[in-house]
Design an enzyme around this catalytic site. Structure first.
Site, PDB file in Angstrom:
ATOM      1  N   GLU A  69      -5.177  14.214  -4.750  1.00 48.50           N
ATOM      2  CA  GLU A  69      -5.675  13.599  -3.501  1.00 48.50           C
ATOM      3  C   GLU A  69      -5.621  14.612  -2.352  1.00 48.50           C
ATOM      4  O   GLU A  69      -4.557  15.152  -2.026  1.00 48.50           O
ATOM      5  CB  GLU A  69      -4.848  12.346  -3.170  1.00 48.50           C
TER       6      GLU A  69
ATOM      7  N   LYS B 126       2.387   2.733  -1.971  1.00 51.06           N
ATOM      8  CA  LYS B 126       1.519   3.701  -2.670  1.00 51.06           C
ATOM      9  C   LYS B 126       1.566   5.043  -1.922  1.00 51.06           C
ATOM     10  O   LYS B 126       1.595   6.111  -2.521  1.00 51.06           O
ATOM     11  CB  LYS B 126       0.095   3.157  -2.740  1.00 51.06           C
TER      12      LYS B 126
ATOM     13  N   ASP C 281       8.804  11.968 -15.817  1.00 51.82           N
ATOM     14  CA  ASP C 281       7.947  10.887 -16.293  1.00 51.82           C
ATOM     15  C   ASP C 281       7.535   9.999 -15.114  1.00 51.82           C
ATOM     16  O   ASP C 281       8.278   9.114 -14.693  1.00 51.82           O
ATOM     17  CB  ASP C 281       8.743  10.086 -17.341  1.00 51.82           C
TER      18      ASP C 281
ATOM     19  N   HIS D  11      -7.941  12.497   6.570  1.00 52.66           N
ATOM     20  CA  HIS D  11      -8.360  12.326   5.185  1.00 52.66           C
ATOM     21  C   HIS D  11      -9.727  12.950   4.956  1.00 52.66           C
ATOM     22  O   HIS D  11      -9.932  13.711   4.015  1.00 52.66           O
ATOM     23  CB  HIS D  11      -8.411  10.818   4.902  1.00 52.66           C
TER      24      HIS D  11
HETATM   25  C1  MEV Z   1      -3.567   6.840   0.682  1.00 54.99           C
HETATM   26  O1  MEV Z   1      -3.426   7.555  -0.505  1.00 54.99           O
HETATM   27  C2  MEV Z   1      -2.228   6.314   1.145  1.00 54.99           C
HETATM   28  C3  MEV Z   1      -2.267   5.414   2.361  1.00 54.99           C
HETATM   29  O2  MEV Z   1      -3.171   4.338   2.161  1.00 54.99           O
HETATM   30  C4  MEV Z   1      -0.866   4.904   2.577  1.00 54.99           C
HETATM   31  C5  MEV Z   1      -0.729   3.847   3.666  1.00 54.99           C
HETATM   32  O3  MEV Z   1      -1.700   3.122   3.951  1.00 54.99           O
HETATM   33  O4  MEV Z   1       0.379   3.757   4.216  1.00 54.99           O
HETATM   34  C6  MEV Z   1      -2.754   6.162   3.566  1.00 54.99           C
END
Ligand code: MEV
Length: 438
Positions: A85, A280, A296, A393
């Site tokens: 990413e 995430k 792992d 991003h």
């Molecule tokens: C993207 O990989 C992760 C995010 O969505 C985490 C979040 O929203 O806190 C930016």
């Protein structure tokens, strides 16, 4: 429709690729050359990778990036991160830089116990079963001596063996619930080997127990396996600083930033839809270090998300407060990691990643990895509550769009310059590229 194939694993690599090409890739020479393009010229290295799994036909690359300037418990680290990413490594580096002038990260391992279970069925008198398990505990321990000897030399081994009655939830279902200390190894093979031996001994001892009825003698082991839920193998990572030091420029004061940040964390604490995405983001940092260090990541993912639901509702892994004008942001996560065994001495890049981290113990790696997760969450929330996530991003994603469209080095340079002053979207990049090309 292609026919199923028999004995596929017995074919050599070329035969496997030929079969694939004939049956699924329209005999495309181009497709086959993509597979071969990723073969390593060094035959020994390629063979090593071929033998990690069955039916290897090629290698699958992920970028290995470096996030420098991580001040953790007073020591600087460079974090190796394996991830695809675009913005993750950049975000980690930014968070590291932000915190290294505000005291850095603190991290501590809280506990380090691993868990394994022998799941079995027993029909009969619980008190007799309980007596048997107590009586045979020395025998169980003795039976695994050849497996535990080395681990014991390193200070680890079997901590305790408990009998658990689960019959209220499932008829006749009991467990041997075993705690292990696996020192610097993740310990999956060690734990599973011990459990399978315990299962054997338990069944045999039940069978020959003179006070058991025939039914009780038929104690039946269903399975023996470690648990990837490790709520007693946890690490805490945290950062803190005076609220007024949180601001970097005049766009937002430290106080406003802290309040909005804490609100964002509260939302993730109470709202599962948001918590999953929030966590995430934490895992973006954790997984990248876990992968780079040959651990792992599926086990870690499973364990962490189960931990995030330990109170019956999925919730944020991270927390934040302001107390006496001090902003504090922290996380406790379960991380069963190893720095010996497994891929750690086998995969050259994993070995190198551990060298980059100065050959950490498993506990130190738990601390570093937790910090990577906390830093990543900090970076994500910081963007979300200020500029929005897309600015950073898309800046990182620009290169992917340019590469997809075969941009030359000159075109890339010009486009990067252009988009420092313009909003990046997929269509705006394509449009600008076409304009430039015409
Ligand atoms: C993207 O990989 C992760 C995010 O969505 C985490 C979040 O929203 O806190 C930016």
């Amino acid at each position: 429709m292609t026919k199923p194939v028999n004995g596929f694993s017995k074919l050599n690599k070329t035969e496997k690729i030929n079969w694939l090409s004939e049956n699924y890739l329209d005999n495309s020479a181009a497709a086959v050359s993509v597979l071969k393009q990723y073969w390593n010229d060094d035959n020994d290295l390629q063979k090593l990778h071929d033998e990690f799994i069955e039916n290897t036909v090629s290698n699958f690359y992920l970028p290995l990036g470096l996030a420098p300037n991580f001040l953790i418990n007073g020591k600087y680290h460079v974090l190796p991160m394996a991830i695809e990413e675009s913005s993750v490594v950049a975000a980690a580096s930014k968070a590291a830089k932000f915190w290294n002038i505000r005291g850095g990260f603190k991290a501590t391992v809280i506990n380090n116990k691993k868990i394994g279970q022998v799941h079995f069925l027993f029909q009969g008198d619980f008190s007799k079963l309980d007596k048997l398990v107590t009586k045979i505990e020395p025998k169980l321990r003795e039976s695994v001596k050849p497996i535990t000897r080395n681990m014991e030399k390193r200070g680890g081994g079997i901590l305790n063996i408990n009998l658990i009655d689960k019959t209220e939830e499932l008829e006749n279902y009991y467990q041997l619930f075993v705690n292990f200390d696996t020192r610097d190894s993740m310990g999956a093979n060690f734990i599973n080997s011990c459990l399978e031996k315990f299962a054997e001994v338990l069944e045999a001892e039940a069978k020959s127990n003179p006070v058991f009825t025939e039914e009780e003698k038929n104690l039946e082991v269903i399975m023996s396996i470690l648990s990837n839920y490790v709520p007693e193998c946890t690490v805490r990572a945290e950062v803190s600083c005076p609220v007024n030091e949180l601001s970097e420029d005049s766009t937002i004061s430290g106080e406003e930033f802290a309040k909005k940040f804490i609100q964002a964390v509260r939302i993730a604490e109470i709202e599962p839809y948001r918590a999953v995405t929030h966590n995430k983001g934490v895992m973006n940092g954790i997984d990248a270090v876990v992968l780079a260090t040959g651990n792992d990541f599926r086990a870690v993912e499973a364990g962490v998300h189960a931990y995030a639901s330990r109170n019956g509702k999925y919730s944020s892994l991270t927390h934040a407060t302001i107390e006496d004008e001090i902003f504090k942001f922290w996380m406790e996560v379960p991380l069963a990691l190893g720095t010996v065994g497994g891929l750690t001495s086998l995969h050259p890049l994993v070995k190198l990643a551990l060298d980059i981290l100065q050959r950490p113990s498993a506990k130190e790696l738990m601390e570093i990895t937790a910090v990577a997760g906390l830093a990543q969450n900090f970076a994500a929330l910081r963007s979300l509550i200020t500029t929005g996530i897309q600015q950073g991003h898309m800046k990182m994603h620009l290169m992917n769009i340019l590469n997809q469209n075969q941009a030359t080095e000159e075109e890339k340079e010009e486009m990067v310059e252009f988009f420092t002053h313009h909003t990046i979207t997929h269509s705006s990049v394509i449009e600008q590229l076409e304009k430039m090309r015409s």
